[in-house]
Motif scaffolding. Structure first.
Motif, mmCIF file in Angstrom:
data_model
loop_
_atom_site.group_PDB
_atom_site.id
_atom_site.type_symbol
_atom_site.label_atom_id
_atom_site.label_comp_id
_atom_site.label_asym_id
_atom_site.label_seq_id
_atom_site.Cartn_x
_atom_site.Cartn_y
_atom_site.Cartn_z
ATOM 1 N N CYS A 92 0.832 -1.190 0.000
ATOM 2 C CA CYS A 92 0.000 0.000 0.000
ATOM 3 C C CYS A 92 0.863 1.236 0.000
ATOM 4 O O CYS A 92 1.890 1.281 0.650
ATOM 5 N N GLY A 93 0.423 2.238 -0.705
ATOM 6 C CA GLY A 93 1.058 3.534 -0.643
ATOM 7 C C GLY A 93 0.608 4.238 0.601
ATOM 8 O O GLY A 93 -0.212 3.761 1.381
ATOM 9 N N ALA A 94 1.130 5.462 0.835
ATOM 10 C CA ALA A 94 0.772 6.209 2.024
ATOM 11 C C ALA A 94 -0.688 6.612 1.975
ATOM 12 O O ALA A 94 -1.221 6.928 0.949
ATOM 13 N N GLU A 95 -1.358 6.589 3.109
ATOM 14 C CA GLU A 95 -2.758 6.964 3.208
ATOM 15 C C GLU A 95 -2.937 7.967 4.332
ATOM 16 O O GLU A 95 -2.154 8.029 5.274
ATOM 17 N N ASP A 96 -4.021 8.731 4.242
ATOM 18 C CA ASP A 96 -4.389 9.595 5.363
ATOM 19 C C ASP A 96 -5.196 8.754 6.326
ATOM 20 O O ASP A 96 -6.358 8.489 6.101
ATOM 21 N N GLU A 129 11.269 6.772 -0.174
ATOM 22 C CA GLU A 129 10.670 5.493 -0.555
ATOM 23 C C GLU A 129 9.790 5.653 -1.790
ATOM 24 O O GLU A 129 8.914 6.517 -1.830
ATOM 25 N N PRO A 130 10.001 4.815 -2.824
ATOM 26 C CA PRO A 130 9.168 4.897 -4.037
ATOM 27 C C PRO A 130 7.698 4.621 -3.723
ATOM 28 O O PRO A 130 7.373 3.664 -3.019
ATOM 29 N N GLN A 131 6.845 5.475 -4.266
ATOM 30 C CA GLN A 131 5.406 5.298 -4.090
ATOM 31 C C GLN A 131 4.716 4.838 -5.372
ATOM 32 O O GLN A 131 3.592 4.351 -5.332
ATOM 33 N N ASP A 168 -0.047 -2.272 -4.817
ATOM 34 C CA ASP A 168 -0.774 -1.011 -4.923
ATOM 35 C C ASP A 168 0.092 0.127 -5.459
ATOM 36 O O ASP A 168 -0.420 1.189 -5.799
ATOM 37 N N LYS A 169 1.395 -0.113 -5.543
ATOM 38 C CA LYS A 169 2.289 0.917 -6.066
ATOM 39 C C LYS A 169 2.579 0.736 -7.560
ATOM 40 O O LYS A 169 3.199 1.589 -8.178
ATOM 41 N N MET A 190 5.242 9.884 -19.305
ATOM 42 C CA MET A 190 3.975 10.473 -18.855
ATOM 43 C C MET A 190 3.603 9.965 -17.469
ATOM 44 O O MET A 190 3.096 10.709 -16.637
ATOM 45 N N MET A 191 3.879 8.693 -17.204
ATOM 46 C CA MET A 191 3.573 8.128 -15.889
ATOM 47 C C MET A 191 4.486 8.705 -14.812
ATOM 48 O O MET A 191 4.077 8.853 -13.659
ATOM 49 N N ALA A 192 5.747 8.983 -15.190
ATOM 50 C CA ALA A 192 6.742 9.545 -14.263
ATOM 51 C C ALA A 192 6.790 8.779 -12.939
ATOM 52 O O ALA A 192 6.606 9.357 -11.863
ATOM 53 N N PRO A 193 7.065 7.469 -12.989
ATOM 54 C CA PRO A 193 7.112 6.688 -11.743
ATOM 55 C C PRO A 193 8.306 7.086 -10.883
ATOM 56 O O PRO A 193 9.306 7.619 -11.380
ATOM 57 N N ASP A 194 8.201 6.810 -9.606
ATOM 58 C CA ASP A 194 9.334 7.032 -8.712
ATOM 59 C C ASP A 194 10.447 6.024 -8.984
ATOM 60 O O ASP A 194 11.619 6.312 -8.744
ATOM 61 N N LEU A 195 10.058 4.825 -9.460
ATOM 62 C CA LEU A 195 11.041 3.764 -9.680
ATOM 63 C C LEU A 195 10.658 2.955 -10.911
ATOM 64 O O LEU A 195 9.505 2.555 -11.063
ATOM 65 N N LEU A 196 11.636 2.719 -11.777
ATOM 66 C CA LEU A 196 11.448 1.854 -12.932
ATOM 67 C C LEU A 196 12.285 0.601 -12.731
ATOM 68 O O LEU A 196 13.517 0.676 -12.577
ATOM 69 N N LEU A 197 11.634 -0.565 -12.714
ATOM 70 C CA LEU A 197 12.332 -1.842 -12.630
ATOM 71 C C LEU A 197 12.630 -2.302 -14.049
ATOM 72 O O LEU A 197 11.741 -2.761 -14.764
#
Length: 339
Positions: free
Chosen positions: A29-33, A79-81, A101-102, A134-141
């Motif tokens: 899961c990514g960060a949540e409120d 941390e990559p989200q 979820d990321k 366009m997606m601009a991910p924090d991390l590309l595997l």
């Protein structure tokens, strides 16, 4: 003589496409409120609690400087989200690490787990550069194939601020473990990776202990593509290592990599068992093998010991490799593993 593996047609399906690219092939899961002032808990505390449950950033401190699978150094500020994967094995590993979820982008070939089928696609063997930007991910595997064939594309991603982690091709269980640990290091899921790898090793140990009771090794011929252009799995491959684990002899073990043999050469190997891995794109592979002219006297044909297995579990360097070992053990030695 066996012929060296060359460029193969797309009709051979996913496995051979990945084979060429390799030089060869949970929910996070990514960060949540999650907090409210009334509960006296900050949003950051809520994120820490969730990450603890899924194997999150409590495992790794950021900024993090690390070296990827081909020796490139990269620094992750946090941390990559959001994550994009260009290879099925990396996708499977990411989901096993609880990062589902990321995942915002995967390749067309990423078919496991089922949730990956619903993730946006970023190309097949050749990544869609514009889509990833366009997606601009924090991390590309990234795959080693992409690193070797399109280094300029990966440089473009880096220049755009995308962290690129190249995962080296794996051809052994130990290398597969290293891939899992590498992705875990970058994503803050080290503890979860330890669980995944330990679980794989425990299952493998259980299988090998059973295999110790086998006195007479079965001679196994494995086909990774059908006639007339038959390729097999020689030494230095997952399938070869799997057969060793279960005390079975690889009929092509004297050859390296992914050799191409003629039917006459295969008949001379006289296997006790024949395993095919292409049932996902060839109808009735067993019947085709059993009906081959000139093969009738082979023990595997005489005893109708021809089996098709899930290609992905015996070639894809990820958590399901042990499932592949178990499948091979069960069909080759049902008297030992079929209980």
């Amino acid at each position: 003589m066996a012929r060296v593996l060359g460029k193969h047609g797309q009709a051979k399906g996913l496995f051979l496409a990945l084979l060429l690219s390799f030089a060869l092939m949970m929910t996070g899961c990514g960060a949540e409120d999650v907090a409210s002032d009334l509960e006296g808990t900050s949003q950051e505390e809520g994120q820490e609690e969730e990450q603890t449950e899924t194997g999150g950033s409590q495992d790794v401190g950021y900024p993090l400087t690390m070296t990827d699978g081909v020796g490139n150094e990269l620094t992750l500020e946090e941390e990559p989200q959001t994550i994009v994967s260009t290879l099925p094995s990396n996708t499977e590993i990411a989901y096993a690490l609880g990062l589902g979820d990321k995942m915002i982008g995967v390749s067309e070939w990423c078919n496991y787990p089922e949730e990956a089928l619903d993730v946006d696609k970023v190309g097949d063997m050749d990544v869609d550069e514009e889509t990833v930007l366009m997606m601009a991910p924090d991390l590309l595997l990234a795959s080693e194939h992409l690193h070797n064939q399109s280094p300029d594309v990966l440089d473009t991603f880096r220049e755009a601020g995308i962290n690129v982690l190249v995962v080296a091709d794996a051809s052994s269980f130990e290398e597969a473990y290293e891939s899992i640990e590498l992705i875990a290091q970058a994503t803050g899921t080290v503890e979860r990776a330890e669980e995944v790898v330990d679980n794989m090793k425990e299952k493998l140990t259980s299988i090998t202990e059973k295999a110790d009771s086998i006195d007479e090794e079965a001679r196994v011929w494995v086909e990774i593509s059908p006639a007339p252009d038959i390729f097999t799995s020689g030494s230095g491959t997952f399938i070869h290592e799997m057969l060793e684990y279960i005390n079975a002899e690889n009929a092509a073990g004297h050859l390296e990599g992914w050799p191409n043999l003629t039917e006459e050469e295969i008949v001379e190997l006289n296997p006790d068992v024949i395993v095919t891995t292409y049932g996902y794109y060839v109808e009735q592979p067993k019947e085709e093998v059993l009906g081959r002219e000139g093969w009738a006297h082979i023990p595997a044909i005489e005893n109708e010991r021809v089996y098709d297995v899930d290609n992905d579990t015996v070639t894809r360097p990820g958590p399901r490799l042990v499932d592949g070992v178990e499948t091979l053990a069960t069909i080759i030695y049902p008297e030992v593993f079929g209980e």
